[in-house]
Design a protein around this motif. Structure first.
Motif, PDB file in Angstrom:
ATOM      1  N   ARG A   7      14.571  21.900 -38.849  1.00  0.00           N
ATOM      2  CA  ARG A   7      15.980  21.230 -38.430  1.00  0.00           C
ATOM      3  C   ARG A   7      16.444  20.401 -39.518  1.00  0.00           C
ATOM      4  O   ARG A   7      17.416  20.425 -39.825  1.00  0.00           O
ATOM      5  CB  ARG A   7      15.691  20.653 -37.040  1.00  0.00           C
ATOM      6  N   GLU A   8      15.663  19.599 -40.044  1.00  0.00           N
ATOM      7  CA  GLU A   8      15.917  18.539 -41.093  1.00  0.00           C
ATOM      8  C   GLU A   8      16.343  19.185 -42.346  1.00  0.00           C
ATOM      9  O   GLU A   8      17.394  18.957 -42.796  1.00  0.00           O
ATOM     10  CB  GLU A   8      14.866  17.831 -41.316  1.00  0.00           C
ATOM     11  N   LEU A   9      15.807  20.443 -42.778  1.00  0.00           N
ATOM     12  CA  LEU A   9      16.106  21.139 -43.878  1.00  0.00           C
ATOM     13  C   LEU A   9      17.516  21.763 -43.663  1.00  0.00           C
ATOM     14  O   LEU A   9      18.615  22.013 -44.470  1.00  0.00           O
ATOM     15  CB  LEU A   9      15.105  22.282 -44.269  1.00  0.00           C
ATOM     16  N   GLN A  11      19.816  20.827 -41.700  1.00  0.00           N
ATOM     17  CA  GLN A  11      21.071  19.927 -41.764  1.00  0.00           C
ATOM     18  C   GLN A  11      21.249  19.448 -42.972  1.00  0.00           C
ATOM     19  O   GLN A  11      22.476  19.464 -43.497  1.00  0.00           O
ATOM     20  CB  GLN A  11      20.474  18.747 -40.796  1.00  0.00           C
ATOM     21  N   GLN A  12      20.239  19.471 -43.978  1.00  0.00           N
ATOM     22  CA  GLN A  12      20.412  18.818 -45.326  1.00  0.00           C
ATOM     23  C   GLN A  12      21.251  20.122 -45.773  1.00  0.00           C
ATOM     24  O   GLN A  12      22.157  19.808 -46.923  1.00  0.00           O
ATOM     25  CB  GLN A  12      19.014  18.739 -46.151  1.00  0.00           C
ATOM     26  N   GLY A  13      20.894  21.523 -45.538  1.00  0.00           N
ATOM     27  CA  GLY A  13      21.336  22.572 -46.304  1.00  0.00           C
ATOM     28  C   GLY A  13      22.935  22.705 -45.699  1.00  0.00           C
ATOM     29  O   GLY A  13      24.022  22.989 -46.586  1.00  0.00           O
ATOM     30  N   ILE A  14      23.337  22.284 -44.355  1.00  0.00           N
ATOM     31  CA  ILE A  14      24.764  22.254 -43.914  1.00  0.00           C
ATOM     32  C   ILE A  14      25.703  21.424 -44.715  1.00  0.00           C
ATOM     33  O   ILE A  14      26.815  21.543 -45.022  1.00  0.00           O
ATOM     34  CB  ILE A  14      24.784  22.060 -42.332  1.00  0.00           C
ATOM     35  N   THR A  15      24.857  19.981 -44.799  1.00  0.00           N
ATOM     36  CA  THR A  15      25.471  19.029 -45.545  1.00  0.00           C
ATOM     37  C   THR A  15      25.855  19.493 -47.137  1.00  0.00           C
ATOM     38  O   THR A  15      26.971  19.237 -47.460  1.00  0.00           O
ATOM     39  CB  THR A  15      24.784  17.645 -45.611  1.00  0.00           C
ATOM     40  N   ALA A  16      25.043  20.148 -47.620  1.00  0.00           N
ATOM     41  CA  ALA A  16      25.098  20.488 -49.006  1.00  0.00           C
ATOM     42  C   ALA A  16      26.202  21.651 -48.996  1.00  0.00           C
ATOM     43  O   ALA A  16      27.006  21.509 -50.076  1.00  0.00           O
ATOM     44  CB  ALA A  16      23.818  21.007 -49.775  1.00  0.00           C
ATOM     45  N   ALA A  17      26.123  22.527 -48.054  1.00  0.00           N
ATOM     46  CA  ALA A  17      27.142  23.605 -47.961  1.00  0.00           C
ATOM     47  C   ALA A  17      28.710  22.927 -47.892  1.00  0.00           C
ATOM     48  O   ALA A  17      29.737  23.297 -48.653  1.00  0.00           O
ATOM     49  CB  ALA A  17      26.852  24.503 -47.080  1.00  0.00           C
ATOM     50  N   LYS A  18      28.798  21.867 -47.010  1.00  0.00           N
ATOM     51  CA  LYS A  18      30.041  21.430 -46.856  1.00  0.00           C
ATOM     52  C   LYS A  18      30.578  20.642 -48.184  1.00  0.00           C
ATOM     53  O   LYS A  18      31.680  20.371 -48.228  1.00  0.00           O
ATOM     54  CB  LYS A  18      29.986  20.253 -45.646  1.00  0.00           C
ATOM     55  N   ALA A  19      29.466  20.121 -48.852  1.00  0.00           N
ATOM     56  CA  ALA A  19      29.729  19.277 -49.949  1.00  0.00           C
ATOM     57  C   ALA A  19      30.283  20.262 -51.088  1.00  0.00           C
ATOM     58  O   ALA A  19      30.703  19.655 -52.190  1.00  0.00           O
ATOM     59  CB  ALA A  19      28.878  18.540 -50.441  1.00  0.00           C
ATOM     60  N   GLY A  20      30.143  21.721 -50.910  1.00  0.00           N
ATOM     61  CA  GLY A  20      30.503  22.345 -52.011  1.00  0.00           C
ATOM     62  C   GLY A  20      29.302  22.692 -52.834  1.00  0.00           C
ATOM     63  O   GLY A  20      29.330  23.658 -53.897  1.00  0.00           O
ATOM     64  N   ARG A  27      19.204  26.860 -51.273  1.00  0.00           N
ATOM     65  CA  ARG A  27      17.685  26.671 -51.098  1.00  0.00           C
ATOM     66  C   ARG A  27      17.209  26.082 -50.033  1.00  0.00           C
ATOM     67  O   ARG A  27      16.128  26.362 -49.580  1.00  0.00           O
ATOM     68  CB  ARG A  27      17.508  25.822 -52.537  1.00  0.00           C
ATOM     69  N   LEU A  28      17.927  25.082 -49.380  1.00  0.00           N
ATOM     70  CA  LEU A  28      17.415  24.403 -48.128  1.00  0.00           C
ATOM     71  C   LEU A  28      17.472  25.199 -47.155  1.00  0.00           C
ATOM     72  O   LEU A  28      16.607  25.258 -46.120  1.00  0.00           O
ATOM     73  CB  LEU A  28      18.150  23.110 -47.944  1.00  0.00           C
ATOM     74  N   LEU A  29      18.568  26.206 -46.897  1.00  0.00           N
ATOM     75  CA  LEU A  29      18.422  26.942 -45.824  1.00  0.00           C
ATOM     76  C   LEU A  29      17.569  27.983 -45.682  1.00  0.00           C
ATOM     77  O   LEU A  29      16.853  28.450 -44.887  1.00  0.00           O
ATOM     78  CB  LEU A  29      19.954  27.576 -45.825  1.00  0.00           C
ATOM     79  N   GLN A  30      17.251  28.349 -46.906  1.00  0.00           N
ATOM     80  CA  GLN A  30      16.116  29.576 -46.984  1.00  0.00           C
ATOM     81  C   GLN A  30      14.642  29.048 -46.859  1.00  0.00           C
ATOM     82  O   GLN A  30      13.985  29.544 -46.012  1.00  0.00           O
ATOM     83  CB  GLN A  30      16.005  29.972 -48.576  1.00  0.00           C
ATOM     84  N   GLN A  31      14.690  27.484 -46.942  1.00  0.00           N
ATOM     85  CA  GLN A  31      13.352  26.848 -46.700  1.00  0.00           C
ATOM     86  C   GLN A  31      13.316  26.741 -45.112  1.00  0.00           C
ATOM     87  O   GLN A  31      12.402  26.923 -44.319  1.00  0.00           O
ATOM     88  CB  GLN A  31      13.222  25.522 -47.334  1.00  0.00           C
ATOM     89  N   SER A  32      14.415  26.389 -44.530  1.00  0.00           N
ATOM     90  CA  SER A  32      14.415  26.254 -43.000  1.00  0.00           C
ATOM     91  C   SER A  32      14.197  27.712 -42.434  1.00  0.00           C
ATOM     92  O   SER A  32      13.713  27.830 -41.409  1.00  0.00           O
ATOM     93  CB  SER A  32      15.787  25.327 -42.688  1.00  0.00           C
ATOM     94  N   ILE A  33      14.497  28.785 -42.999  1.00  0.00           N
ATOM     95  CA  ILE A  33      14.401  29.992 -42.282  1.00  0.00           C
ATOM     96  C   ILE A  33      13.142  30.349 -42.319  1.00  0.00           C
ATOM     97  O   ILE A  33      12.673  31.147 -41.563  1.00  0.00           O
ATOM     98  CB  ILE A  33      15.588  30.894 -42.927  1.00  0.00           C
ATOM     99  N   LEU A  44      23.504  31.976 -40.201  1.00  0.00           N
ATOM    100  CA  LEU A  44      24.985  31.955 -40.278  1.00  0.00           C
ATOM    101  C   LEU A  44      25.321  31.241 -41.501  1.00  0.00           C
ATOM    102  O   LEU A  44      26.190  31.548 -42.268  1.00  0.00           O
ATOM    103  CB  LEU A  44      25.509  31.576 -39.002  1.00  0.00           C
ATOM    104  N   TRP A  45      24.857  29.988 -41.688  1.00  0.00           N
ATOM    105  CA  TRP A  45      25.127  29.063 -42.769  1.00  0.00           C
ATOM    106  C   TRP A  45      24.613  29.719 -43.918  1.00  0.00           C
ATOM    107  O   TRP A  45      25.245  29.653 -45.098  1.00  0.00           O
ATOM    108  CB  TRP A  45      24.463  27.623 -42.468  1.00  0.00           C
ATOM    109  N   LEU A  46      23.419  30.411 -44.122  1.00  0.00           N
ATOM    110  CA  LEU A  46      23.075  31.196 -45.103  1.00  0.00           C
ATOM    111  C   LEU A  46      24.012  32.164 -45.528  1.00  0.00           C
ATOM    112  O   LEU A  46      24.484  32.460 -47.000  1.00  0.00           O
ATOM    113  CB  LEU A  46      21.483  31.658 -44.967  1.00  0.00           C
TER     114      LEU A  46
END
Length: 731
Positions: A7-9, A11-20, A27-33, A44-46
């Motif tokens: 969940r933490e990874l 959230q970090q991936g979503i934050t990075a996606a929103k920041a562009g 990378r973060l979303l793949q680790q969380s998956i 969905l975010w990936l």
């Protein structure tokens, strides 16, 4: 914990996606998956930060596999599929009718396009991809909007399912426990009120201890009190081997004994192995060929030394000395090898010691004296040139031990063991142990045997010495332990089985000894240890009166390599087993050979003749009397002499010599008072006219026969006793 980290990874991936920062988000979303492969939000975010349309389609399909009803993924996937579909212009009707054989221009153009198109999956244009990306982003933003807080929470108004039943069950259990307690309380109160003892214990007053002062000791003037000795325990430290000794692994194969000087020639090494195995005739041709090769080529002392050693092992000492003299003449050819001189000197020492032993064995110490001097000179010369050679030390040790110069032999072995290169030599260690044992230092000898086993657990002499010392000290349990260690490392060794069986017999465990002997005899050999085990087992069978089993063991010994005592024991076992003909044949064979049996064979021969002869067969009775008289004069055992006197009395009674018979039976009764001897004396007393004495002996036999079933009691004995008693009453 993995779900929290995922969940933490995410959230970090979503934050990075929103920041562009798409790469970091990806990378973060793949680790969380990887941690939560079934999480729809992560996929969905990936998909929103995918590199291309193919990757985005893959992510959306994965979401639909997890949840086919996910509307966001469905709409996004439909948008991508619509964008990838390229619209084509409607086909215009041809105004010209194509001739039957005219070429199809559309088909040719399609084939030309197919030939020139790049292989692979057709991709949509960049504009359509941008539109699809924007549509997907809008869908994701809508799906991530917070849900309005319209849920209302209410308090629980009913119990959980089954809660009422469990409450009732607990009430029943509590009530039952309380009822049991009440019943026990009633019983206790009733018992206390109806029993005076219990009532006194419960309601009676407790005893109050009263302190009584004790008078102090008054010292007597003029006397000095002597303090009691305080016993102190002397601790014995555990044996600690010297640091120079290597540690062996008791669970691995023993190390091969190193040959010094080392033999590099393969034929010579093979010949030496044959010598160690006792097959010297097969080794001699190879040794001779190696020595001739040394004669024709470069000098090497090894073939000369080992050929001389083979002759020494055969007892041909003069030939060995001649070979060594040939080698000595060529030593000048190799001044660069000082060890050759030491090798030759060692050979001389061993050859001279062999000659000296022959003289000593022949009882000629004068002839042995000069040979011993030569032996000592050459042995000391070999040690001086190369102290690492063991053979010269062993020669000196054996010579001094043979002459009972144990202190000198001990000094020699200590000198050898003082060298670090020889400190772990088990042969020298065991030589020291044997010398110490001969000097009476049992503890030190046991320690040296322990060191030999510490260096090499396969040192058989160490086990033998430990068992021997323990048996001499009557520590039979310790002897059993040492023999068991021996058997652990040599499970197929008949000697180990023999030593363990003897230790069990010494401690009185005959049953365990029989089990060990049975295992040791499975090798089915006729070596000396096997014969000793057969003798031990046969002796146990004789003591247990299992004569048939003892006879079978002695028969096997006679078929192998018997000694005189084995033949005597065979006679004993055959006689008691009821095979008197075999016992008589074996006894006659021993008497014919003139072998000394200390009267035992004469005893059994006399017993056989006495039991088989009629009262009228005077010749056989005379032979039995001769054998029994010789046995009574030569037997060393007091019980055996008494047995000979008993049978001699029976024979003399049959021959009519009642006076000699009475003297013989009285001698037997003085050793042991038995019913058979009383019965014989009663018969003799009747013949001499002593009816009162005969009546007393008959009465003794009949009284004890009520306790022990004597095999010679019959109706005639009771009739004779009754008639004799009536006659005595009338007189």
């Amino acid at each position: 914990m993995s779900s929290d980290f995922a969940r933490e990874l995410r959230q970090q991936g979503i934050t990075a996606a929103k920041a562009g920062n798409k790469d970091e988000a990806r990378r973060l979303l793949q680790q969380s998956i990887r941690l939560e492969p079934d999480n729809e939000s992560g996929w969905l975010w990936l998909a929103s930060v995918a590199r291309d349309a193919q990757e985005r389609v893959f992510c959306l399909n994965r979401i639909l596999e997890i949840n086919p009803n996910n509307e966001t993924a469905q709409k996004a996937l439909e948008g991508l599929q619509a964008a990838s579909t390229t619209p084509q212009a409607p086909a215009q009707p041809s105004m010209v009718k194509r001739l039957p054989n005219a070429p199809d221009t559309k088909k040719a153009a399609a084939e030309e396009t197919a030939r020139t198109q790049t292989p692979g999956v057709p991709l949509p244009s960049a504009d359509r991809l941008t539109e699809a990306q924007q549509a997907l982003d809008a869908i994701i933003r809508r799906s991530l909007e917070p849900v309005p807080n319209t849920i209302k929470w209410t308090h629980k108004t009913r119990n959980r399912a089954g809660e009422r039943d469990i409450i009732i069950y607990r009430m029943y259990v509590g009530a039952a426990a309380f009822a049991v307690f009440v019943v026990f309380a009633i019983i206790a109160i009733y018992a206390v009120n109806t029993n005076d003892t219990l009532r006194g214990v419960v309601y009676g007053p407790s005893a109050t201890p009263t302190f009584t002062p004790t008078a102090s000791l008054t010292p007597t003037y003029g006397l000095t009190p002597t303090p009691s000795p305080t016993p102190r325990l002397t601790w014995t430290p555990t044996d600690r081997p010297p640091n120079v000794l290597p540690t062996s692994n008791p669970y691995s194969f023993p190390r091969a004994t190193q040959v010094y000087p080392q033999i590099f020639e393969a034929p010579l090494a093979q010949a030496y192995q044959l010598m160690l195995a006792g097959d010297i005739p097969r080794a001699l041709p190879t040794l001779e060929a190696e020595r001739r090769a040394s004669v024709d080529g470069r000098f090497d002392a090894n073939p000369y030394y080992y050929q001389a050693l083979a002759r020494i092992m055969q007892g041909r000492y003069s030939e060995a000395i001649n070979i060594l003299e040939d080698a000595e003449e060529r030593l000048e050819e190799r001044p660069d090898e000082p060890s050759f001189r030491a090798l030759v000197e060692s050979g001389y020492a061993q050859a001279y010691w062999g000659q000296a032993k022959e003289a000593l064995d022949a009882g000629n110490p004068q002839a042995a004296a000069p040979i011993l001097e030569d032996m000592q000179t050459h042995a000391e010369a070999a040690i001086e040139r190369d102290f690492r050679m063991v053979a010269p030390y062993l020669v000196l040790i054996e010579a001094n031990t043979r002459q009972r110069r144990l202190s000198v032999a001990l000094e020699v072995v200590n000198t050898a063991l003082a060298h670090e290169e020889l400190a772990a030599n088990t042969v020298l260690i065991m030589q020291k142990a044997q010398i110490l044992y001969a000097q009476g230092a049992d503890e030190e000898a046991l320690y040296q045997a322990f060191l030999a086993r510490y260096v090499d657990p396969s040192t058989e002499d160490a086990y033998r010495l430990q068992v021997e010392i323990s048996m001499d000290r009557r520590q039979y349990g310790q002897a059993v332990l040492y023999a068991q260690d021996y058997l652990f490392y040599f499970p197929g060794k008949t000697e180990a089985h023999r030593l363990l069986a003897e230790a069990h017999i010494a401690e009185g465990s005959d049953d365990l000894a029989l089990q060990i002997i049975e295992r040791g005899l499975q090798a089915n050999t006729d070596d000396p240890d096997t014969l000793e085990m057969l003798r031990a087992r046969a002796a146990i069978y004789l003591n247990r009166r299992q004569y048939d089993l003892a006879l079978a063991d002695y028969q096997r010994i006679l078929d192998a390599d018997p000694v005189t005592q084995d033949r005597v024991n065979y006679v004993r076992a055959a006689y008691f087993a009821g095979q008197t003909s075999d016992a008589r044949s074996a006894a006659e064979s021993l008497l014919t050979r003139g072998q000394s049996t200390n009267g035992t064979v004469n005893l059994f021969m006399g017993r056989i003749l006495a039991e088989s002869a009629d009262s009228s067969d005077s010749e056989t009775l005379q032979q039995a009397q001769t054998y029994l008289t010789q046995a009574a004069a030569s037997l060393t055992s007091r019980d055996d002499r008494a047995t000979a006197q008993e049978y001699l009395a029976r024979v003399q009674l049959s021959l009519g010599d009642t006076e000699a018979a009475l003297e013989a039976i009285n001698s037997a009764l003085n050793v042991a008072d038995t019913a058979r001897r009383r019965y014989v004396r009663a018969q003799i007393l009747l013949e001499t006219g002593d009816a009162a004495g005969a009546l007393a002996d008959y009465e003794w036999v009949l009284a004890w026969s009520e306790v022990f079933p004597f095999n010679f009691r019959d109706a005639e004995l009771e009739t004779r006793f009754t008639d004799l008693r009536d006659a005595q009453t009338e007189s």
